[in-house]
Scaffold this active site. Structure first.
Site, PDB file in Angstrom:
ATOM      1  N   ARG A  71     -67.009  56.356 -51.846  1.00  0.00           N
ATOM      2  CA  ARG A  71     -68.197  56.148 -50.762  1.00  0.00           C
ATOM      3  C   ARG A  71     -68.392  57.177 -50.051  1.00  0.00           C
ATOM      4  O   ARG A  71     -67.642  57.986 -49.459  1.00  0.00           O
ATOM      5  CB  ARG A  71     -67.312  54.996 -49.697  1.00  0.00           C
ATOM      6  CG  ARG A  71     -66.957  53.942 -50.226  1.00  0.00           C
ATOM      7  CD  ARG A  71     -66.305  52.960 -49.249  1.00  0.00           C
ATOM      8  NE  ARG A  71     -64.680  53.527 -49.238  1.00  0.00           N
ATOM      9  CZ  ARG A  71     -63.761  53.144 -48.521  1.00  0.00           C
ATOM     10  NH1 ARG A  71     -64.198  52.358 -47.457  1.00  0.00           N
ATOM     11  NH2 ARG A  71     -62.640  53.628 -48.457  1.00  0.00           N
ATOM     12  N   ASP A  73     -70.508  59.909 -47.371  1.00  0.00           N
ATOM     13  CA  ASP A  73     -70.762  59.985 -46.062  1.00  0.00           C
ATOM     14  C   ASP A  73     -72.257  59.879 -45.916  1.00  0.00           C
ATOM     15  O   ASP A  73     -72.833  60.104 -46.400  1.00  0.00           O
ATOM     16  CB  ASP A  73     -70.029  60.987 -45.240  1.00  0.00           C
ATOM     17  CG  ASP A  73     -68.517  61.160 -45.307  1.00  0.00           C
ATOM     18  OD1 ASP A  73     -67.828  60.010 -45.488  1.00  0.00           O
ATOM     19  OD2 ASP A  73     -67.988  62.259 -45.328  1.00  0.00           O
ATOM     20  N   TYR A 134     -68.630  66.758 -57.257  1.00  0.00           N
ATOM     21  CA  TYR A 134     -69.507  67.232 -56.226  1.00  0.00           C
ATOM     22  C   TYR A 134     -69.900  68.672 -56.402  1.00  0.00           C
ATOM     23  O   TYR A 134     -69.354  69.469 -56.998  1.00  0.00           O
ATOM     24  CB  TYR A 134     -68.859  67.012 -54.800  1.00  0.00           C
ATOM     25  CG  TYR A 134     -68.719  65.641 -54.385  1.00  0.00           C
ATOM     26  CD1 TYR A 134     -69.856  65.107 -53.579  1.00  0.00           C
ATOM     27  CD2 TYR A 134     -67.456  65.023 -54.787  1.00  0.00           C
ATOM     28  CE1 TYR A 134     -69.439  63.737 -53.237  1.00  0.00           C
ATOM     29  CE2 TYR A 134     -67.438  63.602 -54.359  1.00  0.00           C
ATOM     30  CZ  TYR A 134     -68.301  63.033 -53.513  1.00  0.00           C
ATOM     31  OH  TYR A 134     -68.157  61.669 -52.975  1.00  0.00           O
ATOM     32  N   ARG A 230     -66.481  68.827 -47.677  1.00  0.00           N
ATOM     33  CA  ARG A 230     -67.228  69.534 -46.685  1.00  0.00           C
ATOM     34  C   ARG A 230     -66.315  70.624 -45.780  1.00  0.00           C
ATOM     35  O   ARG A 230     -66.747  71.742 -45.369  1.00  0.00           O
ATOM     36  CB  ARG A 230     -67.997  68.611 -45.755  1.00  0.00           C
ATOM     37  CG  ARG A 230     -69.163  67.702 -46.242  1.00  0.00           C
ATOM     38  CD  ARG A 230     -69.778  66.693 -45.678  1.00  0.00           C
ATOM     39  NE  ARG A 230     -69.850  67.025 -44.369  1.00  0.00           N
ATOM     40  CZ  ARG A 230     -69.970  66.000 -43.263  1.00  0.00           C
ATOM     41  NH1 ARG A 230     -69.649  64.675 -43.649  1.00  0.00           N
ATOM     42  NH2 ARG A 230     -70.310  66.374 -42.269  1.00  0.00           N
TER      43      ARG A 230
END
Length: 303
Positions: A71, A73, A134, A230
């Site tokens: 999921r 953000d 990612y 992040r």
């Protein structure tokens, strides 16, 4: 990006009787979405757009819920996202051959499904996955980011030393409790195995107005908890621009609590690039194993 591994009650490994499980491979531009997961209050989400489109193109009276590999953000992009949906076998037989074309005509331009196929036995988009990869893209050109790249590249206003950033990254690899880099959620573990973390210089897009390169982080782990990538990138940027020593991100990890010096950087530089799965004959076992609560080994017992 969230894929919690908290203990959950046993569930059926596959679809209910009379249903088939369909794997969806998809991509989206996250700028105008409030994340992946359906939310209250009318916020626009990727899940809601796809579930609604599926209902419309299959002429169904209700929604078929999606399960996603990770999921994302609000503001985070994806071009290697994976989801599954369980559809009635009769409906799939009727609509499957034309589903991609019909979805392309119904979905908005910032989300695309480019593959829809019956999944192998034991497949679960979330729990069968063995890693997610990612990329975070940063421009450190003194003139800023080319306007055509601004939606998926962060500008950092100081030059970055990737050699130092990679030295810092190596100290974070392996299985750890990443509580210092995660937003905790009730009943969910923050233990993750960071399989790959590195920085590379990549040429700016061929169509960009400026020359130079981007600093691109590749981050691959068995799963991620909320804000983890992040926050990790935020810590390493502090090393790259000279604000902190190479050891700083590792010290934050060892501290086990959030450090006010580490910013959770903006989401738009982040893209989910790929999700990895084991061979088909190992899908069901991975599905079951991923549902167990993880703990780190304790100290050896006293002799």
């Amino acid at each position: 990006m969230v894929n919690d591994c908290a203990e959950r009650p046993p569930v059926k490994d596959g679809p209910a009787d009379g249903y088939v499980r369909i794997r969806l491979d998809l991509a989206y531009h996250g700028a105008d979405f409030s994340g992946w997961a359906r939310q209250k209050g009318g916020r626009r989400t990727v899940q809601e757009e796809i579930e609604t489109a599926l209902r419309v193109v299959t002429r169904s009276s209700g929604l078929f819920p999606l399960t996603v590999a990770g999921r994302t953000d609000a503001g985070v992009h994806a071009r290697g996202q994976v989801a599954h949906v369980d559809l009635p076998a009769e409906l799939w037989a009727q609509h499957g051959a034309k589903l991609l074309r019909r979805l392309a005509g119904r979905l908005p331009g910032d989300v695309r499904i480019y593959r829809a196929a019956e999944a192998p036995a034991g497949f679960d988009a979330r729990f069968s996955a063995i890693w997610r990869r990612y990329a975070y893209r940063v421009a450190d050109h003194p003139g800023g980011v080319d306007p055509l790249l601004r939606g998926h590249v962060l500008w950092h206003d100081r030059p970055l030393d990737l050699e130092k950033m990679n030295a810092a990254a190596r100290l974070l690899l392996g299985e750890h409790d990443f509580a210092a880099y995660c937003k905790k959620r009730e009943g969910a573990t923050t233990i993750r195995t960071l399989l790959e973390l590195r920085w590379d210089r990549v040429p700016v897009d061929a169509y960009a107005a400026q020359e130079g390169s981007l600093a691109v982080a590749t981050v691959r782990a068995d799963a991620f908890c909320h804000n983890m990538v992040r926050a990790l990138v935020g810590a390493m940027l502090l090393v790259g621009d000279g604000h902190r020593p190479v050891e700083f991100p590792g010290e934050v990890l060892a501290g086990g609590v959030r450090n006010s010096a580490v910013n959770v950087i903006r989401p738009y530089g982040l893209t989910l690039e790929e999700v990895g799965y084991p061979p088909d004959d190992q899908l069901a076992e991975r599905n079951r194993a991923a549902r167990r609560m993880r703990t780190l080994p304790g100290p050896p017992a006293a002799g």
